[in-house]
Design a protein around this motif. Structure first.
Motif, PDB file in Angstrom:
ATOM      1  N   ALA A  40     106.575 165.203  13.163  1.00 49.86           N
ATOM      2  CA  ALA A  40     106.776 164.471  14.225  1.00 49.86           C
ATOM      3  C   ALA A  40     107.104 162.850  13.856  1.00 49.86           C
ATOM      4  N   CYS A  41     107.262 162.680  12.306  1.00 51.00           N
ATOM      5  CA  CYS A  41     107.440 161.554  11.696  1.00 51.00           C
ATOM      6  C   CYS A  41     108.801 160.899  12.315  1.00 51.00           C
ATOM      7  N   THR A  42     108.985 159.561  12.374  1.00 48.85           N
ATOM      8  CA  THR A  42     109.972 158.794  12.660  1.00 48.85           C
ATOM      9  C   THR A  42     110.222 157.679  11.897  1.00 48.85           C
ATOM     10  N   THR A  43     111.465 157.219  11.994  1.00 46.93           N
ATOM     11  CA  THR A  43     111.776 155.842  11.403  1.00 46.93           C
ATOM     12  C   THR A  43     112.055 154.864  12.238  1.00 46.93           C
ATOM     13  N   VAL A  44     111.184 153.805  12.247  1.00 46.48           N
ATOM     14  CA  VAL A  44     111.400 152.777  13.284  1.00 46.48           C
ATOM     15  C   VAL A  44     112.565 151.595  12.547  1.00 46.48           C
ATOM     16  N   GLY A  45     112.949 150.693  13.684  1.00 49.64           N
ATOM     17  CA  GLY A  45     113.680 149.868  13.112  1.00 49.64           C
ATOM     18  C   GLY A  45     115.322 150.114  13.290  1.00 49.64           C
ATOM     19  N   PRO A  46     116.150 149.514  13.334  1.00 51.55           N
ATOM     20  CA  PRO A  46     117.666 149.776  13.451  1.00 51.55           C
ATOM     21  C   PRO A  46     118.349 150.519  12.277  1.00 51.55           C
ATOM     22  N   ASP A  47     119.148 151.705  12.603  1.00 51.77           N
ATOM     23  CA  ASP A  47     119.805 152.192  11.699  1.00 51.77           C
ATOM     24  C   ASP A  47     120.968 151.354  11.131  1.00 51.77           C
ATOM     25  N   TYR A  48     121.210 151.272  10.049  1.00 50.11           N
ATOM     26  CA  TYR A  48     122.421 150.175   9.601  1.00 50.11           C
ATOM     27  C   TYR A  48     123.510 150.837   9.779  1.00 50.11           C
ATOM     28  N   ARG A  49     124.576 149.965  10.373  1.00 52.54           N
ATOM     29  CA  ARG A  49     126.079 150.133  10.295  1.00 52.54           C
ATOM     30  C   ARG A  49     126.731 148.892  10.321  1.00 52.54           C
ATOM     31  N   VAL A  50     127.834 148.661   9.924  1.00 53.06           N
ATOM     32  CA  VAL A  50     128.730 147.490  10.009  1.00 53.06           C
ATOM     33  C   VAL A  50     128.870 147.250  11.413  1.00 53.06           C
ATOM     34  N   PRO A  51     128.593 146.106  12.065  1.00 56.74           N
ATOM     35  CA  PRO A  51     128.629 145.793  13.533  1.00 56.74           C
ATOM     36  C   PRO A  51     130.319 146.003  13.853  1.00 56.74           C
ATOM     37  N   ASP A  52     130.530 146.226  14.987  1.00 55.08           N
ATOM     38  CA  ASP A  52     132.049 146.530  15.469  1.00 55.08           C
ATOM     39  C   ASP A  52     132.633 145.100  15.575  1.00 55.08           C
ATOM     40  N   HIS A  53     131.821 144.049  15.634  1.00 54.16           N
ATOM     41  CA  HIS A  53     132.631 142.996  15.877  1.00 54.16           C
ATOM     42  C   HIS A  53     132.401 142.319  14.495  1.00 54.16           C
ATOM     43  N   ALA A  54     132.198 142.805  13.375  1.00 50.87           N
ATOM     44  CA  ALA A  54     132.345 142.333  12.218  1.00 50.87           C
ATOM     45  C   ALA A  54     133.878 141.848  11.558  1.00 50.87           C
ATOM     46  N   ALA A  55     134.054 140.910  10.874  1.00 48.58           N
ATOM     47  CA  ALA A  55     135.166 140.219  10.541  1.00 48.58           C
ATOM     48  C   ALA A  55     136.040 141.464   9.679  1.00 48.58           C
ATOM     49  N   VAL A  56     135.216 142.138   9.049  1.00 52.12           N
ATOM     50  CA  VAL A  56     136.032 143.251   7.976  1.00 52.12           C
ATOM     51  C   VAL A  56     136.601 144.347   8.868  1.00 52.12           C
ATOM     52  N   ARG A  57     136.406 144.426  10.213  1.00 53.01           N
ATOM     53  CA  ARG A  57     137.040 145.274  10.895  1.00 53.01           C
ATOM     54  C   ARG A  57     138.242 144.775  11.781  1.00 53.01           C
ATOM     55  N   ALA A  58     138.382 143.387  11.689  1.00 54.16           N
ATOM     56  CA  ALA A  58     139.245 142.879  12.478  1.00 54.16           C
ATOM     57  C   ALA A  58     140.665 143.425  11.760  1.00 54.16           C
ATOM     58  N   PRO A  59     141.671 143.871  12.854  1.00 56.73           N
ATOM     59  CA  PRO A  59     142.924 144.350  12.532  1.00 56.73           C
ATOM     60  C   PRO A  59     143.864 143.229  11.594  1.00 56.73           C
ATOM     61  N   GLY A  60     143.655 142.264  11.972  1.00 58.72           N
ATOM     62  CA  GLY A  60     144.328 141.047  10.906  1.00 58.72           C
ATOM     63  C   GLY A  60     143.704 140.884   9.598  1.00 58.72           C
ATOM     64  N   ALA A  61     142.515 141.525   9.415  1.00 63.48           N
ATOM     65  CA  ALA A  61     142.108 141.404   8.154  1.00 63.48           C
ATOM     66  C   ALA A  61     142.417 142.453   7.216  1.00 63.48           C
ATOM     67  N   ASN A  62     142.721 143.436   7.929  1.00 63.57           N
ATOM     68  CA  ASN A  62     143.168 144.636   7.069  1.00 63.57           C
ATOM     69  C   ASN A  62     144.797 145.131   7.039  1.00 63.57           C
TER      70      ASN A  62
END
Length: 497
Positions: free
Chosen positions: A17-39
């Motif tokens: 029944a063990c669990t892992t509390v806290g947020p699971d990491y992923r790059v946020p959708d609004h991060a600048a690295v995801r912007a089309p103009g940056a890629n």
């Protein structure tokens, strides 16, 4: 036996029944690295003199200069900043393994011998007990059950920290490679400009001698002699600065190579013209830039570590359960080993700090730290794009200027050839011929300075593109890191050796 089986079944169910509390990491959708103009494509990528092609790892080899290749390899192997960054990476990896060891059973052994007088009052006695030789020997083992993922989050944070340290080492490699090329180019440019300035001075000295002879013959004014002497001394004054620049470049190379200046002879780094590219400078696109720049990778890993620390703090809201066992011998030293001195215990230990000790405030603090890490990550992305676009614009504009100066030099050379023929035919005076020679020397000096600026702009652009850290890179002990970009997020992968 049934009780024992029932207790083991409860423990197994609890583990499942063990669990892992806290947020699971992923790059946020609004991060600048995801912007089309940056890629997308770089704005200056279609300019003259550059090409939309992958940037090679060893970009300095594009100059096809064996001496430069050798200097960069020596710097990457012996530079003191790289050695310090590599040591910091080893420390981060050691910290990671230290955190990982918390997931293993912890054990210990103790032994003691003492001669003691026990207190009669502690046993509610009035008669003083005799003095004893006491002995104690025992060992214990315990295992922290990570019910709420505190150790897992700590492992994530330590791994991300080690990866950030590796990215820092790559940043230093990029800087050292670029600084080595820059110092070499500056030395070459100073030598080239010194030769051009010496030719200028030679032509000006001939002009001064001719003007003085005309004045002595009564065919010129003393003011003209003074004017030509002033021009001569002004040109002579530029030579020491160029000599100092060439020497400083050699000393800078010695520092980058981890050597005292006396151990780097001038002949070992001597060159007379700046290295030139054999093909248009490759720049790639925005997506490749963001994957290649190690400062972006470090900022992303710092964001991952900050996110994991939220989970570590959140786990403090929940109980901590440790399963342990111990056994040993305690008693009078002469009786140690007999049945009455044996002891043992086994069972779980639960501890729980009520959330009135600032745990929630600590969680809020780590959440704010994660927000700051995201801001730094976005800033690293935007800064990389700004530096690259700026360096690209400066390079292409200097290239245009260099081409114009090259055309000016060709026209000045043609004018000097025509004036020389007219002078040899006796159709113009000697000073008119020298004026054309002086214009040619001035054009050559301006072109030499532009070639130095152009080579420096190339190094600036390669530095902004972030290549060079791959050269001679070795995996840190126990880890290999790599970066990949998926369709939904930027992620890192690692493998344990």
């Amino acid at each position: 036996m049934r009780r024992r089986h029932r207790w083991l079944a409860c423990v197994a169910a609890s583990l499942c029944a063990c669990t892992t509390v806290g947020p699971d990491y992923r790059v946020p959708d609004h991060a600048a690295v995801r912007a089309p103009g940056a890629n997308g494509a770089l704005q200056g990528g279609a300019a003259h003199g550059v090409a939309i092609a992958p940037v090679p790892d060893d970009w300095w080899r594009l100059y096809d200069d064996e001496r430069l290749d050798r200097l960069v390899q020596q710097a990457l192997a012996a530079n003191t900043d790289i050695r310090a960054a590599a040591a910091n990476l080893r420390r981060a990896v050691a910290l990671l393994h230290e955190v990982e060891s918390e997931n293993l059973p912890q054990g210990g052994v103790s032994a003691s011998v003492s001669r003691a007088q026990l207190s009669a009052e502690s046993f509610l006695q009035t008669e003083k007990p005799p003095v004893f030789n006491l002995g104690d020997f025992g060992f214990g083992v315990s295992y922290l059950v990570d019910f709420f993922g505190k150790l897992a989050r700590a492992d994530e944070a330590a791994l991300a920290g080690a990866q950030a340290s590796e990215a820092t080492l790559d940043i230093v490699r990029v800087s050292v490679a670029a600084q080595t090329v820059r110092a070499y180019v500056q030395g070459c440019a100073a030598t080239h400009e010194l030769a051009a300035a010496t030719r200028q001075l030679g032509v000006q000295q001939r002009t001064l001698d001719a003007t003085r002879r005309l004045a002595d013959a009564g065919r010129g004014e003393p003011a003209e002699v003074a004017r030509e002497r002033a021009r001569t001394e002004a040109l002579r004054a530029a030579l020491p600065a160029l000599e100092a620049s060439r020497t400083a470049a050699r000393y800078r190379l010695a520092l980058l190579l981890g050597k005292p200046p006396a151990e780097l002879p001038p002949d070992e780094v001597a060159c007379h013209t700046e290295p030139t590219l054999r093909a248009p400078l490759p720049v790639g696109d925005g997506a490749a830039l963001l994957k290649r720049r190690p400062d972006i990778r470090r900022a992303e890993r710092e964001l991952a570590a900050a996110t994991a620390h939220i989970g570590v703090a959140t786990a403090d809201l929940y109980p901590s359960i440790r399963i342990g066992a111990s056994a040993g011998l305690t008693g009078v030293l002469s009786h140690l080993g007999s049945g009455p001195t044996a002891r043992w215990s086994v069972g779980p230990l639960l501890s729980w700090s009520l959330p009135t000790n600032g745990v929630r405030h600590r969680i809020h603090g780590h959440e704010a730290a994660a927000d700051a890490a995201l801001a730094r990550f976005d800033g690293a992305v935007l800064r990389a794009l700004q530096e690259t676009e700026t360096a690209l614009s400066a390079y292409t504009r200097e290239l245009e200027r260099h081409e114009a100066l090259h055309a000016a030099r060709e026209h000045a050379a043609e004018a000097a050839r025509q004036q020389r023929r007219l002078y040899q035919a006796g159709r113009i005076p000697y000073l008119a011929h020298l004026d054309a020679e002086r214009a040619l020397a001035d054009a050559e000096a301006a072109l030499a300075a532009s070639e130095g600026h152009l080579a420096a702009r190339q190094v600036d652009l390669f530095l902004a593109l972030g290549g060079g850290w791959q050269a001679g890179r070795k995996a840190p002990p126990g880890l290999r890191f790599g970066m990949k970009k998926t369709t939904d997020s930027w992620t890192f992968k690692s493998s344990r050796e």
